[in-house]
Write a protein that holds these residues in place. Structure first.
Motif: not given
Length: 447
Positions: A193-215
């Motif tokens: 995820x650099x710009x929502x690449x985990x969170x947007x697909x997770x929303x669209x497909x009804x799942x959890x998606x986590x963007x951790x703290x950088x590093x």
């Protein structure tokens, strides 16, 4: 004042709308078949691991041939259940991973036509880590060309489709992974995820998606390779159908969005207030102040993210602008979004020399400080992941909508996309839950 960047994105919106209307044909398709009695597909990774350790199910049944060594290890009695849990907490659990990561022996295309025959010689760092605790990779999943868009379509494998309604997109760039998780195709998945690449697909497909703290999790072993400050913006994170729940204090922010998305956010707030006795404070993102929180700078999320990326020392993706003409005549190995974003990239890099660039970088730092001041007292921010549920494949795209998620990459904070049920058309709804990453005793609860 409307920035030049916003005007460019609006032009791309209009051009893309006409282009899609000409190229795409309306298709009536259904959702994927129901899970039925295959309940194993709906369990979490930790539940499956527990069942394997308890010999309630064999790893071979879960992932077939590749797991026979796991079953032999368990049957050998070399370790008891407690030792297995401590040493191999994910023993025998299958996972899939976004095609931007390398997995030894599997194709590593990153959605690029020019990488279609490349076989990875080694594992990405996150794959090594998961293998070391017993997890088994069973495949890589589709991405847009070089992960350059929020719809997962390329000229190597084609387009990923939404498991809730195949007429709709999966999002991107971890869209193939989100579709697999939404369709119960593996126990859990890994995206980036650099710009929502985990969170947007997770929303669209009804799942959890986590963007951790950088590093927190290594991003080594990905394509495109990132360098400089881009390493701080890119994160590696998990995707799946379930997670442990918590009862945080919360604040929520309003921004223009689909009525059902706003209603889902309102119901989430009501649930937390009634169940846990917490009180939400509402903050507008249009410059107005409501309550104690004021996040008006979020209105400039797009500009803040673009200037952060362009000032991070990255290399523009696409050079020949003639690629647009090649696309129109269906002779290009590239996709239209990748070419358009390449053109916008070049313009953004030119903008680095303007006074506005420095102002937006400073605005990003200021916004981070404001959010820290509000969230540091054990609070979370509830914020839309996207202004609507998953658009149709034929729907005119709005290039700037990813900025609902992208700004949090600049801030470096941990954010989880949380599913909130289905809307009236059977498409998933959801919201982002954002915490702060300051070092303190419960730091790893927010990651």
């Amino acid at each position: 004042m409307i920035s030049v960047l916003r005007i460019i994105y609006k032009i791309c919106h209009v051009f893309g709308s006409v282009f899609i209307a000409v190229r795409q044909k309306h298709k009536v398709e259904d959702a994927i078949p129901p899970v039925g009695d295959r309940k194993l597909l709906l369990l979490s990774a930790s539940d499956i691991a527990e069942m394997i350790r308890n010999r309630e199910v064999t790893s071979e049944k879960v992932v077939l041939e590749e797991a026979r060594k796991v079953d032999k290890l368990i049957q050998s009695g070399e370790y008891d259940k407690t030792e297995l849990k401590d040493k191999f907490p994910l023993l025998g659990v299958p996972f899939t991973i976004k095609d931007s990561f390398c997995v030894a022996g599997l194709r590593h295309t990153a959605g690029s036509y020019y990488r279609k025959d490349i076989i990875a010689a080694e594992d990405a760092e996150v794959v090594k880590s998961l293998k070391s605790v017993g997890a088994i990779p069973i495949g890589v999943t589709n991405v847009p060309e070089l992960c350059m868009w929020w719809e997962s379509h390329n000229t190597v494998y084609g387009r990923s489709r939404n498991p809730y309604d195949t007429r709709h997109i999966t999002g991107g760039s971890s869209g193939g992974e989100a579709a697999v998780q939404g369709a119960a195709g593996s126990a859990f998945g890994i995206g980036s995820d650099i710009a929502g690449s985990i969170r947007v697909p997770s929303l669209f497909c009804g799942i959890f998606g986590h963007k951790p703290t950088s590093g927190i999790i290594s991003c080594w072993g990905q394509q495109p390779e990132v360098k400089g400050r881009l390493v701080e913006l890119l994160t590696t994170g998990p995707m799946g159908s379930s997670r442990q729940r918590s009862a945080p204090h919360l604040r929520r922010a309003h921004r223009r969005k689909h009525p059902e998305m706003k209603d889902a956010l309102r119901k989430a707030v009501q649930h937390l207030e009634q169940t846990y006795g917490v009180k939400a404070q509402v903050s507008a993102c249009n410059g107005l102040r409501r309550g104690k929180a004021n996040f008006s700078k979020l209105y400039h999320s797009l500009e803040i993210w673009v200037q952060a990326v362009s000032g991070a020392g990255g290399v523009p993706f696409y050079q020949p602008i003639l690629g647009v003409g090649e696309i129109l005549f269906r002779i290009s190995p590239h996709t239209l979004p990748a070419i358009m974003l390449g053109i916008i990239e070049k313009m953004a890099y030119i903008g680095n020399q303007l006074p506005r660039h420095k102002q937006l970088i400073e605005m990003g730092y200021s916004l981070a400080k404001e959010i820290q001041d509000v969230l540091k007292d054990d609070a979370v921010l509830l914020y839309p992941s996207f202004p609507s549920p998953a658009p149709r494949i034929t729907f005119p795209f709005r290039p700037a909508d990813f900025s609902y998620c992208a700004v949090f990459n600049v801030l470096g904070v941990p954010v989880t996309q949380v599913p909130l049920g289905l809307g009236s058309k059977g498409l998933p709804l959801g919201v982002q839950s954002c915490g702060w990453h300051a070092q303190r005793p419960h730091y790893n609860q927010r990651c």
